[in-house]
Enzyme design. Structure first.
Site, PDB file in Angstrom:
ATOM      1  N   CYS A  66      16.751  44.188 -13.215  1.00 55.02           N
ATOM      2  CA  CYS A  66      17.816  45.129 -13.759  1.00 55.02           C
ATOM      3  C   CYS A  66      17.146  45.670 -15.051  1.00 55.02           C
ATOM      4  CB  CYS A  66      18.867  43.851 -14.154  1.00 55.02           C
ATOM      5  SG  CYS A  66      20.079  44.556 -15.389  1.00 55.02           S
TER       6      CYS A  66
ATOM      7  N   ASP B  68       1.044  10.548   3.751  1.00 56.88           N
ATOM      8  CA  ASP B  68       1.569  11.297   4.719  1.00 56.88           C
ATOM      9  C   ASP B  68       0.530  12.681   5.456  1.00 56.88           C
ATOM     10  OD1 ASP B  68       3.775  12.316   6.403  1.00 56.88           O
ATOM     11  OD2 ASP B  68       4.594  13.440   4.597  1.00 56.88           O
TER      12      ASP B  68
ATOM     13  N   LYS C  91       2.199   4.662   1.809  1.00 55.71           N
ATOM     14  CA  LYS C  91       2.297   5.254   2.990  1.00 55.71           C
ATOM     15  C   LYS C  91       1.764   6.625   2.958  1.00 55.71           C
ATOM     16  CE  LYS C  91       4.662   5.581   7.422  1.00 55.71           C
ATOM     17  NZ  LYS C  91       4.545   6.926   7.669  1.00 55.71           N
TER      18      LYS C  91
ATOM     19  N   TYR D  98      -8.015   8.315   3.217  1.00 57.44           N
ATOM     20  CA  TYR D  98      -7.768   6.859   2.927  1.00 57.44           C
ATOM     21  C   TYR D  98      -7.958   6.184   4.070  1.00 57.44           C
ATOM     22  CZ  TYR D  98      -6.853   8.060  -2.074  1.00 57.44           C
ATOM     23  OH  TYR D  98      -7.080   8.518  -3.172  1.00 57.44           O
TER      24      TYR D  98
ATOM     25  N   CYS E 216      25.988  44.000 -14.191  1.00 58.74           N
ATOM     26  CA  CYS E 216      26.252  45.006 -15.105  1.00 58.74           C
ATOM     27  C   CYS E 216      26.142  46.359 -14.517  1.00 58.74           C
ATOM     28  CB  CYS E 216      25.176  45.068 -16.439  1.00 58.74           C
ATOM     29  SG  CYS E 216      23.526  45.323 -16.131  1.00 58.74           S
TER      30      CYS E 216
ATOM     31  N   LYS F 193      10.364   3.448   3.439  1.00 53.22           N
ATOM     32  CA  LYS F 193      10.601   4.912   3.284  1.00 53.22           C
ATOM     33  C   LYS F 193      11.185   5.059   1.683  1.00 53.22           C
ATOM     34  CE  LYS F 193       9.437   6.933   7.041  1.00 53.22           C
ATOM     35  NZ  LYS F 193       9.271   8.328   7.465  1.00 53.22           N
TER      36      LYS F 193
ATOM     37  N   GLU G 121       0.994  -1.272   0.066  1.00 54.76           N
ATOM     38  CA  GLU G 121      -0.090   0.003   0.098  1.00 54.76           C
ATOM     39  C   GLU G 121       0.996   1.347  -0.146  1.00 54.76           C
ATOM     40  OE1 GLU G 121      -2.243  -0.234   3.503  1.00 54.76           O
ATOM     41  OE2 GLU G 121      -2.776  -2.435   3.204  1.00 54.76           O
TER      42      GLU G 121
ATOM     43  N   CYS H 248      23.340  43.860 -20.270  1.00 52.95           N
ATOM     44  CA  CYS H 248      23.641  43.165 -19.181  1.00 52.95           C
ATOM     45  C   CYS H 248      24.212  41.507 -19.633  1.00 52.95           C
ATOM     46  CB  CYS H 248      22.468  42.967 -18.260  1.00 52.95           C
ATOM     47  SG  CYS H 248      22.691  41.861 -16.597  1.00 52.95           S
TER      48      CYS H 248
ATOM     49  N   CYS I  88      22.191  46.431 -10.584  1.00 56.91           N
ATOM     50  CA  CYS I  88      22.642  44.771 -10.962  1.00 56.91           C
ATOM     51  C   CYS I  88      23.986  44.204 -10.540  1.00 56.91           C
ATOM     52  CB  CYS I  88      22.353  44.734 -12.641  1.00 56.91           C
ATOM     53  SG  CYS I  88      22.833  43.051 -12.971  1.00 56.91           S
TER      54      CYS I  88
HETATM   55  S1  IVH Z   1      -0.834   0.571   8.845  1.00 54.12           S
HETATM   56  C1  IVH Z   1      -0.630  -1.624  12.997  1.00 54.12           C
HETATM   57  N1  IVH Z   1      -1.006   1.610   6.659  1.00 54.12           N
HETATM   58  O1  IVH Z   1       1.921   5.812   8.977  1.00 54.12           O
HETATM   59  C2  IVH Z   1      -0.203  -0.762  11.715  1.00 54.12           C
HETATM   60  N2  IVH Z   1      -0.414   3.023   8.394  1.00 54.12           N
HETATM   61  O2  IVH Z   1       4.172   4.860  11.340  1.00 54.12           O
HETATM   62  C3  IVH Z   1      -0.971   0.467  11.753  1.00 54.12           C
HETATM   63  N3  IVH Z   1       0.291   5.347   7.536  1.00 54.12           N
HETATM   64  O3  IVH Z   1       0.450   5.726  11.980  1.00 54.12           O
HETATM   65  C4  IVH Z   1      -0.527   1.439  10.615  1.00 54.12           C
HETATM   66  N4  IVH Z   1      -0.323   5.093   5.490  1.00 54.12           N
HETATM   67  O4  IVH Z   1      -0.572   7.029  10.334  1.00 54.12           O
HETATM   68  C5  IVH Z   1      -0.712   1.747   7.821  1.00 54.12           C
HETATM   69  N5  IVH Z   1      -1.310   2.319   4.307  1.00 54.12           N
HETATM   70  C6  IVH Z   1      -0.780   2.532   5.643  1.00 54.12           C
HETATM   71  C7  IVH Z   1      -0.416   3.682   6.058  1.00 54.12           C
HETATM   72  C8  IVH Z   1      -0.151   4.009   7.376  1.00 54.12           C
HETATM   73  C9  IVH Z   1       0.189   5.807   6.351  1.00 54.12           C
HETATM   74  C10 IVH Z   1       0.776   5.863   8.784  1.00 54.12           C
HETATM   75  C11 IVH Z   1      -0.245   5.732   9.980  1.00 54.12           C
HETATM   76  C12 IVH Z   1       0.571   5.146  10.977  1.00 54.12           C
HETATM   77  C13 IVH Z   1       1.981   5.586  10.351  1.00 54.12           C
HETATM   78  C14 IVH Z   1       2.898   4.478  10.867  1.00 54.12           C
END
Ligand code: IVH
Length: 680
Positions: free
Chosen positions: A434, A123, A121, A231, A419, A322, A119, A440, A416
């Protein structure tokens, strides 16, 4: 003297606690996530080597975050845990996780691969949504993992979050807690900052902090004014509902209940599957409409998840992998002023070189003096640098901290820096310029680079180093002079072999027959970008007609308004500009003219403005834009009453909402294709 492990661990604990408080409690982080992760990993390493140094209050032992006074505390029925972070951003991170899972499951080499749900991650910030009999009864933040804060009033303002789950009453679980991430889309964030700037208010640093701040306000109007999205990625407390056997099945089920679930996810088999997903998402990262800081891998089978269980703080069946951070901290060494092609002065930060967004960055733009003041950066500060995709690196802000007792404030120079011509500030404008024009050397260099650019005359090999030498040594004074360069003159330059000199002479020769549109664009007339250049070429057909057009005639060109018309007219009214054009022609440059006749292709979208949003099924954004422009239409980045159509694909968000609220017709890709055929 180096610190002992005990001293270093204590120091790290204090620092991490401070930064965690800034991040989780105050929503005002002073460090980019990557820096925090580095400190955290260092403490984990020390504690692993010296278990006696581990203290119960170590940040490695708990989920940090405290309840803000004001919001009502909510005790989570099922704790909201965190997830192990893999900081090796290469495929090694995926390989290590799969190996760990296999070892813990007791799998042998020949055993089949483990299936993972891979999935994004997101932010943003974690939220628990509690539905009872299908009705949203409470929304809470993670807090310290055990106790969060009640933010139901703010979550209710998020249009994407269903107040009632979809489905027949009988199919709705008596209790279902949906867990996921509240985030802000980049376009919503940019629009918000645009509004802040217009009001003269302070701008927000990034979408994550803005989303977190909005969700934790006591007053829900604050959240409503900052469009947020959501999401889902998991669940908390569940009663009276048979859980799907896999994580992928769970997400499918949540999507059926009408909860937003991102489509960019896959069931990946073993290491190879994980690596493939990691690479695919890395390539797509900059095109996503929201920020991600990595991907998450979860063992897909619930049965295996239960078998793997938890380590104090984190599940053993999941990992966050990451990507290289797009933000880093470094020192601002100096502020220089750069002169652009049109004379615009830009303050540029000279930095202690830092690896960010995949390359080493030693210069970053500070945009203009006003932007700099807002950010409050001074020489010597620790600053946050952001570099995402191909965008020019920028200074986002400063890291709070000590500063030498006296650092003079930065001022734009009055003359400037190149020049010495007078610097003028446009009335009411943000920009300093300028006034030297072609006198220039900096403007001449930039003009030459623009002329040679890939989208202009496309002279391969004529880059900044060469242009610099040519102008500084006085070998070439103006654009036409380029075509008088022979191999002998070029080969006499520093670090120029005869072969490269020949290549440049060939490239110059090849550039002599541009389209009229490219030629016009390459002249660097202010206000004339590629699109306008194409319109002008199409309308006038020949250079001669354009050069002698009156303002009124120019105004007849689609999309040319009074400012653009005046700029073109002024350009060709100046004898030295006409001379440059004449000399280019004399040097053998022959723009391909059409005299108007060649151009009777139908242009069904003439005068229409379209906005693209989301991902279309088969066309990339560039392809869609090219098709629209070929048909005479204009593509704009924002929806207004003047928008003729919005073309929406997957993941369309605020622009689609805006179109609906303004009553602008919305089409999908098929609709766009029909439009390109007929114009209606
Ligand atoms: S699973 C027990 N899935 O990242 C597992 N977390 O450091 C719980 N996050 O606190 C987290 N996308 O806020 C999970 N696809 C995803 C995520 C996700 C973002 C965040 C979430 C969590 C932190 C983990």
């Amino acid at each position: 003297m180096t610190a002992s492990p005990a001293q270093r661990a204590a120091e790290l604990r204090a620092q991490l606690n401070h930064h965690a408080h800034q991040y989780y409690v105050l929503d005002a982080p002073e460090l980019p996530d990557a820096e925090y992760d580095k400190l955290f990993a260092e403490l984990q390493t020390i504690e692993a080597a010296h278990p006696e140094l581990q203290t119960p209050d170590s940040p490695t032992q708990r989920v940090i975050g405290a309840v803000l006074p004001g919001l009502t505390p909510v005790r989570h029925v099922v704790p909201m845990l965190s997830i192990t972070t893999e900081t090796d951003t290469t495929e090694g991170g995926a390989i290590a996780f799969d190996a760990r899972v296999r070892r813990e499951l007791g799998l042998k080499e020949g055993d089949p691969p483990v299936d993972y749900n891979a999935e994004l991650k997101f932010d943003g910030l974690a939220i628990n949504l509690r539905y009872e009999d299908g009705v949203l009864v409470q929304a809470a933040t993670r807090g310290d993992g055990e106790t969060g804060e009640d933010v139901t009033h703010n979550v209710r303002t998020i249009g994407q979050i269903p107040l009632r789950l979809k489905g027949a009453d009988a199919d709705l679980p008596p209790v279902l807690e949906v867990r996921g991430e509240v985030y802000m889309r980049r376009d919503a964030f940019e629009a918000l900052n645009e509004r802040q700037r217009a009001k003269g208010d302070k701008t927000f640093v990034n979408p994550r902090n803005t989303a977190a701040g909005a969700i934790r306000q006591l007053d829900s109007r604050q959240a409503r004014d900052k469009p947020l999205s959501f999401y889902a990625y998991g669940i908390g407390d569940v009663q009276g509902w048979a859980l799907p056997a896999t994580q992928s099945g769970l997400l499918d089920a949540l999507a059926k209940f009408g909860v937003p679930v991102n489509k960019l996810r896959t069931v990946a088999a073993g290491t190879a599957g994980l690596v493939e997903f990691h690479q695919r998402v890395a390539a797509a990262r900059d095109d996503l409409p929201f920020d991600i800081d990595g991907v998450v891998y979860k063992v897909n089978s619930r049965e295996l998840q239960l078998k793997l269980g938890f380590k104090t703080r984190e599940p053993r069946w999941a990992v966050a992998h990451k990507y290289p951070a797009q933000e880093q901290v470094t020192t601002l060494l100096a502020i220089d002023v750069q002169v652009g092609r049109t004379g615009k002065l830009t303050p540029v930060a000279r930095l202690d070189p830092v690896f960010v967004g995949g390359t080493t960055v030693s210069n970053a733009t500070l945009h203009n003096v006003f932007e700099m003041r807002r950010k409050g950066v001074r020489v010597g500060d620790k600053v946050i640098i952001r570099r995402a995709g191909d965008v020019i690196p920028e200074v986002v802000g400063r890291v709070p901290g000590e500063r030498a007792s006296y650092v003079p404030n930065f001022h734009m120079p009055r003359a400037c820096p190149v020049c010495k011509s007078e610097v003028v500030r446009e009335r009411g404008g943000m920009d300093h310029r300028c006034s030297g024009g072609v006198f220039c050397p900096a403007q001449r260099k930039q003009a030459m680079l623009h002329f040679a650019g890939r989208r202009a005359m496309d002279i391969e090999g004529l880059g900044d180093k060469l242009v610099e030498q040519l102008i500084d040594a006085g070998i070439v004074q103006s654009l036409p002079g380029l075509y008088k360069l022979g191999i002998a003159k070029l080969a006499a330059l520093d670090r120029m072999a005869e072969k490269s000199a020949q290549n440049i002479v060939d490239a110059l020769e090849k550039s002599k027959t541009p389209t009229l549109a490219r030629f016009l664009f390459s002249l660097g007339i202010r206000q004339v970008g590629e699109t306008t250049a194409k319109e002008l070429a199409r309308h006038f057909g020949t250079l001669d007609k354009l050069m002698n057009a009156s303002v009124e005639q120019l105004l007849e060109v689609p999309d040319v308004g009074p400012i653009v018309a005046a700029s073109i007219h002024t350009f060709f009214a100046q004898p030295h500009n006409r001379e440059v054009v004449e000399q280019l022609l004399a040097a053998g440059v022959q723009p391909k003219e059409s005299a108007g006749e060649a151009d009777d292709r139908p242009r069904p979208l003439l005068g229409k403005t379209l906005v693209l949003t989301g991902t279309l099924p088969t066309l990339s954004r560039d392809e869609a834009q090219a098709l629209i422009e070929e048909a005479g239409g204009k593509v704009s980045g924002s929806v207004s009453k003047k928008t003729t159509y919005v073309i929406a694909g997957e993941e369309a968000g605020s622009k689609l909402e805006k179109a609906r609220s303004l009553g602008v017709p919305v089409l999908d890709e098929a609709g766009l294709r029909a439009l390109l055929e007929t114009g209606a």
